[in-house]
Design an enzyme around this catalytic site. Structure first.
Site, PDB file in Angstrom:
ATOM      1  N   SER A 151       0.845  -1.191   0.000  1.00  0.00           N
ATOM      2  CA  SER A 151       0.000   0.000   0.000  1.00  0.00           C
ATOM      3  C   SER A 151       0.876   1.234   0.000  1.00  0.00           C
ATOM      4  O   SER A 151       2.005   1.208   0.501  1.00  0.00           O
ATOM      5  CB  SER A 151      -0.876   0.006   1.258  1.00  0.00           C
ATOM      6  OG  SER A 151      -1.537   1.242   1.421  1.00  0.00           O
ATOM      7  N   TYR A 187      -1.454  -0.147  10.560  1.00  0.00           N
ATOM      8  CA  TYR A 187      -1.571  -0.504   9.143  1.00  0.00           C
ATOM      9  C   TYR A 187      -0.338  -0.022   8.380  1.00  0.00           C
ATOM     10  O   TYR A 187       0.277  -0.787   7.624  1.00  0.00           O
ATOM     11  CB  TYR A 187      -2.847   0.085   8.543  1.00  0.00           C
ATOM     12  CG  TYR A 187      -3.088  -0.339   7.116  1.00  0.00           C
ATOM     13  CD1 TYR A 187      -3.517  -1.632   6.817  1.00  0.00           C
ATOM     14  CD2 TYR A 187      -2.872   0.535   6.064  1.00  0.00           C
ATOM     15  CE1 TYR A 187      -3.732  -2.030   5.511  1.00  0.00           C
ATOM     16  CE2 TYR A 187      -3.083   0.147   4.749  1.00  0.00           C
ATOM     17  CZ  TYR A 187      -3.512  -1.135   4.477  1.00  0.00           C
ATOM     18  OH  TYR A 187      -3.714  -1.534   3.174  1.00  0.00           O
ATOM     19  N   LYS A 220       2.447  -2.499   6.535  1.00  0.00           N
ATOM     20  CA  LYS A 220       2.724  -2.438   5.098  1.00  0.00           C
ATOM     21  C   LYS A 220       4.180  -2.057   4.831  1.00  0.00           C
ATOM     22  O   LYS A 220       4.781  -2.526   3.859  1.00  0.00           O
ATOM     23  CB  LYS A 220       1.748  -1.481   4.406  1.00  0.00           C
ATOM     24  CG  LYS A 220       0.316  -2.031   4.355  1.00  0.00           C
ATOM     25  CD  LYS A 220       0.251  -3.377   3.634  1.00  0.00           C
ATOM     26  CE  LYS A 220      -1.181  -3.846   3.413  1.00  0.00           C
ATOM     27  NZ  LYS A 220      -1.262  -4.995   2.506  1.00  0.00           N
TER      28      LYS A 220
END
Length: 178
Positions: A88, A101, A105
């Protein structure tokens, strides 16, 4: 099925034993796309251990585990292969309430580099792609609020998120409605 040569396997990737059992009888794999992910949005000061573990279990550890199993098969066959990890843009940019998150990533991006380094000699290509927000159910959860999403969309040359659905108008459509 749309492609008879592809067999979907449904498993909780955070459960290593169940994952190994589910993949045990799957035939030779030449291409693996690691696309499973989860995101729980929490302000940094409110991150909980269970949500941290869940994110890293799915977003990093599962990729490592599945790629190990598939990579061993590719190496044993000697015919090479390809592994693609879906990361991402959140791995490269700090986002409010995305501490875990973003960190997971970023870890996936570095894992990808190490995998490419170690598997390359066996003709196994390993790459990652780092798309913008994809408006899946998970994407809508974090990015449906126009106050939050407009800043992000203003940095995207196309002015929209990927997979934009009818309930998430592009910035151009938003401008016309005002």
């Amino acid at each position: 099925p749309q492609c008879a040569s592809i067999t979907p396997v449904c498993v909780d990737l955070a459960d290593w034993g169940a994952t190994e059992a589910a993949l045990q009888d799957v035939g030779p794999i030449d291409l693996l796309v690691n696309n499973a992910a989860c995101a729980t949005l929490q302000p940094f000061l409110e991150v909980t251990p269970d949500k941290f573990d869940q994110s890293f279990d799915v977003n990093v550890k599962a990729v490592l585990h599945v790629s190990q199993m598939v990579g061993r098969g590719m190496r044993a066959r000697g015919s090479g292969g390809s592994i693609v990890n879906v990361s991402s843009q959140a791995s490269q940019r700090a986002l409010r309430e995305h501490a875990v998150y973003c960190a997971s990533k970023a870890a996936l991006d570095m894992l990808t580099k190490v995998m490419a380094l170690e598997l390359g000699p066996y003709q196994i290509r390993v790459n990652s792609v780092n798309p913008t927000v994809v408006m899946t159910d998970m994407g809508r959860l974090g990015w449906s609020d126009p106050e939050k999403s407009n800043t992000m969309m203003s940095r995207i040359p196309l002015g929209r998120f990927a997979g934009k659905g009818p309930d998430t108008p592009s910035s151009h459509q938003r401008t016309r409605r005002r």
